[in-house]
Design an enzyme around this catalytic site. Structure first.
Site, PDB file in Angstrom:
ATOM      1  N   GLY A 158       2.341  -2.516 -18.236  1.00 17.52           N
ATOM      2  CA  GLY A 158       0.932  -1.769 -17.611  1.00 17.52           C
ATOM      3  C   GLY A 158       1.269  -0.279 -17.701  1.00 17.52           C
ATOM      4  O   GLY A 158       1.971   0.258 -18.865  1.00 17.52           O
ATOM      5  N   ILE A 160       2.995   2.029 -16.435  1.00 19.29           N
ATOM      6  CA  ILE A 160       4.354   2.500 -16.304  1.00 19.29           C
ATOM      7  C   ILE A 160       5.293   1.835 -17.360  1.00 19.29           C
ATOM      8  O   ILE A 160       6.085   2.422 -18.174  1.00 19.29           O
ATOM      9  CB  ILE A 160       5.228   2.080 -15.004  1.00 19.29           C
ATOM     10  CG1 ILE A 160       4.457   3.037 -13.828  1.00 19.29           C
ATOM     11  CG2 ILE A 160       6.404   2.216 -14.910  1.00 19.29           C
ATOM     12  CD1 ILE A 160       4.942   2.657 -12.207  1.00 19.29           C
ATOM     13  N   ARG A 180       1.197 -10.428 -18.828  1.00 18.34           N
ATOM     14  CA  ARG A 180       0.263 -11.713 -18.491  1.00 18.34           C
ATOM     15  C   ARG A 180      -0.749 -11.902 -19.793  1.00 18.34           C
ATOM     16  O   ARG A 180      -0.981 -12.786 -20.207  1.00 18.34           O
ATOM     17  CB  ARG A 180      -0.320 -11.560 -17.210  1.00 18.34           C
ATOM     18  CG  ARG A 180       0.329 -12.214 -16.147  1.00 18.34           C
ATOM     19  CD  ARG A 180      -0.538 -12.119 -14.859  1.00 18.34           C
ATOM     20  NE  ARG A 180      -0.527 -10.442 -14.770  1.00 18.34           N
ATOM     21  CZ  ARG A 180      -1.030  -9.926 -13.767  1.00 18.34           C
ATOM     22  NH1 ARG A 180      -1.568 -10.319 -12.522  1.00 18.34           N
ATOM     23  NH2 ARG A 180      -1.259  -8.483 -13.561  1.00 18.34           N
ATOM     24  N   THR A 181      -1.323 -10.680 -20.041  1.00 23.61           N
ATOM     25  CA  THR A 181      -2.071 -10.826 -21.258  1.00 23.61           C
ATOM     26  C   THR A 181      -1.736  -9.834 -22.279  1.00 23.61           C
ATOM     27  O   THR A 181      -1.105  -8.759 -21.898  1.00 23.61           O
ATOM     28  CB  THR A 181      -3.631 -10.291 -20.763  1.00 23.61           C
ATOM     29  OG1 THR A 181      -3.471  -9.459 -20.064  1.00 23.61           O
ATOM     30  CG2 THR A 181      -4.235 -11.558 -20.273  1.00 23.61           C
ATOM     31  N   ARG A 239      10.956  -4.165  -8.256  1.00 25.84           N
ATOM     32  CA  ARG A 239      11.369  -4.344  -6.846  1.00 25.84           C
ATOM     33  C   ARG A 239      12.432  -5.384  -7.139  1.00 25.84           C
ATOM     34  O   ARG A 239      12.627  -6.341  -8.040  1.00 25.84           O
ATOM     35  CB  ARG A 239      10.213  -5.053  -6.218  1.00 25.84           C
ATOM     36  CG  ARG A 239       8.910  -4.303  -5.839  1.00 25.84           C
ATOM     37  CD  ARG A 239       9.577  -3.315  -4.601  1.00 25.84           C
ATOM     38  NE  ARG A 239       8.270  -2.668  -4.291  1.00 25.84           N
ATOM     39  CZ  ARG A 239       7.939  -1.354  -4.674  1.00 25.84           C
ATOM     40  NH1 ARG A 239       8.718  -0.923  -5.549  1.00 25.84           N
ATOM     41  NH2 ARG A 239       6.767  -0.750  -4.178  1.00 25.84           N
ATOM     42  N   GLU A 268      17.427  -4.327  -0.015  1.00 23.71           N
ATOM     43  CA  GLU A 268      17.223  -2.932   0.152  1.00 23.71           C
ATOM     44  C   GLU A 268      17.136  -2.217   1.219  1.00 23.71           C
ATOM     45  O   GLU A 268      16.101  -2.981   2.251  1.00 23.71           O
ATOM     46  CB  GLU A 268      15.887  -2.468  -0.828  1.00 23.71           C
ATOM     47  CG  GLU A 268      16.017  -1.326  -1.232  1.00 23.71           C
ATOM     48  CD  GLU A 268      14.862  -1.146  -2.249  1.00 23.71           C
ATOM     49  OE1 GLU A 268      13.822  -0.322  -2.137  1.00 23.71           O
ATOM     50  OE2 GLU A 268      14.849  -1.700  -3.450  1.00 23.71           O
ATOM     51  N   HIS A 287      16.270   3.856  -4.970  1.00 22.00           N
ATOM     52  CA  HIS A 287      14.732   3.739  -5.232  1.00 22.00           C
ATOM     53  C   HIS A 287      14.107   5.034  -5.107  1.00 22.00           C
ATOM     54  O   HIS A 287      13.401   5.462  -4.214  1.00 22.00           O
ATOM     55  CB  HIS A 287      14.006   2.829  -3.851  1.00 22.00           C
ATOM     56  CG  HIS A 287      13.043   2.037  -4.089  1.00 22.00           C
ATOM     57  ND1 HIS A 287      12.426   1.095  -3.558  1.00 22.00           N
ATOM     58  CD2 HIS A 287      11.986   2.771  -4.804  1.00 22.00           C
ATOM     59  CE1 HIS A 287      11.117   0.810  -4.149  1.00 22.00           C
ATOM     60  NE2 HIS A 287      10.764   1.781  -4.757  1.00 22.00           N
ATOM     61  N   ILE A 288      14.533   5.691  -6.008  1.00 23.76           N
ATOM     62  CA  ILE A 288      14.128   7.097  -6.150  1.00 23.76           C
ATOM     63  C   ILE A 288      13.217   7.366  -7.549  1.00 23.76           C
ATOM     64  O   ILE A 288      12.821   8.473  -7.733  1.00 23.76           O
ATOM     65  CB  ILE A 288      15.277   8.049  -6.373  1.00 23.76           C
ATOM     66  CG1 ILE A 288      16.334   7.691  -7.436  1.00 23.76           C
ATOM     67  CG2 ILE A 288      16.124   8.257  -5.155  1.00 23.76           C
ATOM     68  CD1 ILE A 288      17.244   8.750  -8.065  1.00 23.76           C
TER      69      ILE A 288
HETATM   70  C1  DGY Z   1       6.047   2.642  -5.745  1.00 23.69           C
HETATM   71  O1  DGY Z   1       5.058   3.398  -5.681  1.00 23.69           O
HETATM   72  O2  DGY Z   1       5.892   1.355  -5.481  1.00 23.69           O
HETATM   73  C2  DGY Z   1       7.519   3.035  -5.989  1.00 23.69           C
HETATM   74  O3  DGY Z   1       8.118   2.022  -5.874  1.00 23.69           O
HETATM   75  C3  DGY Z   1       7.791   4.151  -4.983  1.00 23.69           C
HETATM   76  O4  DGY Z   1       9.063   4.679  -5.542  1.00 23.69           O
END
Ligand code: DGY
Length: 323
Positions: A158, A160, A180-181, A239, A268, A287-288
């Site tokens: 995507g 990111i 997925r596509t 995640r 977490e 998770h930063i």
């Molecule tokens: C989100 O926005 O889902 C990120 O994991 C937060 O850092």
């Protein structure tokens, strides 16, 4: 113009000051600027009066919680991920949900790229080597591995995933991806579409950038690790629950995985005594990925804009699409 002061907006945690000021000027805001979590009982009392919820992502939003908020018209969460929210339950109550795509892409991609580099060059381990005095005693740190000419497999291409790929190209990596596509612009991105099996078999580095949903939960498990190249490196900024932690631990111990660099974990937060942290081939950050001043301000302001738009009866700038 709608008088928004008649609406009560409840925050589930501390919001960025810029967002607090903007929202407080527009609506009747029940904020929580002292930090931490609003105590449950107090939160539920506030929810009973809430027209809108500003979620800082620290709560489960499910049918049980929605039943406590009979006037709720909108939920906006200051994150791109919304796996803590039961979207179907919100949709059934005609409550739109907003999130924050776009504004965090560069910050998250930067951290992912940093973890890719760290998994190759072991920067955090090298720092520990110096700090523990081993360099001072002339003990060698050992050699690392190059990124140039290695294959990066992006799982989840995507916004990111493609921003990570663009950064990795600066290190002369070859990019393959699975989605997925297939993306229509993958030639421009310089990335080759492959099946997941092909990606696992070919990638030297695998970066996970999928959203967590029932189809991705636990997708990296014993079977998946077995299909990877020996000595692959795994980076996760999506995640923690996308990976079976026990299977990853075993793959790191056996050497199947040479390194894991994770910004997200399952569980977490990860307790300091967790066995993953005893391994020499792991970097874990708390998770930063989106946690920069500029990005968190932008995420909080987009969350405010989502709430204000919905209360004014306008489309939210970023609404989660119910599947
Ligand atoms: C989100 O926005 O889902 C990120 O994991 C937060 O850092």
């Amino acid at each position: 113009m709608t008088d928004l002061k008649k609406y009560t907006v409840v925050a589930s945690g501390k919001m960025r000051d810029v967002a607090f000021e903007k929202l407080n000027a527009a609506v009747n805001l029940l904020g929580w600027q002292k930090g931490g979590r609003v105590p449950r009982e107090e939160f539920e009392e506030r929810l009973a009066q809430a027209d809108a919820l500003f979620s800082t992502g620290n709560i489960k939003i499910n049918e049980e919680l929605l039943a406590k908020a009979p006037n709720l018209k909108v939920i906006a969460q200051a994150s791109v991920g919304y796996d803590n929210i039961d979207i179907a339950a919100c949709t059934a109550r005609n409550i739109p949900v907003g999130n924050t795509p776009g504004v965090l892409v560069d910050a998250v991609a930067d951290l992912a790229y940093g973890l890719i580099i760290d998994s190759a060059r072991k920067i955090t381990l090298a720092h520990q080597h110096v700090k523990s005095g081993l360099w001072g005693q002339n003990k060698p740190f050992g050699l690392a591995t190059d990124l140039a000419h290695k294959t990066l497999g992006v799982v989840g291409m995507g916004d990111i995933g493609s921003a990570i790929a663009a950064r990795a190209k600066a290190s002369k990596m070859k990019i393959i991806y699975h989605n997925r596509t297939r993306r229509p612009d993958d030639v421009e991105l310089g990335a080759t579409y492959v099946t997941l099996e092909e990606l696992l078999a070919q990638a030297d580095f695998i970066v996970i950038a999928v959203t967590l949903n029932p189809s991705t939960k636990g997708m990296f498990n014993e079977e998946t690790f077995a299909k990877m190249k020996d000595g692959a490196r795994l980076i996760n900024i999506s995640r923690g629950a996308v990976i079976d932690t026990e299977a990853m631990y075993n793959a790191l111990v056996s050497g199947k995985l040479a390194y894991a660099a994770m910004d997200v974990t399952e569980p977490e937060p990860l307790p300091g005594e967790h066995k993953l942290l005893t391994l020499p081939n792991v970097t874990i950050t708390p998770h930063i990925a989106s946690a920069t001043v500029e990005t968190r301000d932008a995420m909080a302001l987009l969350t405010v804009d989502n709430i204000l738009a919905a209360l004014e009866g306008k489309p939210m700038p970023a609404q989660v699409q119910a599947k």
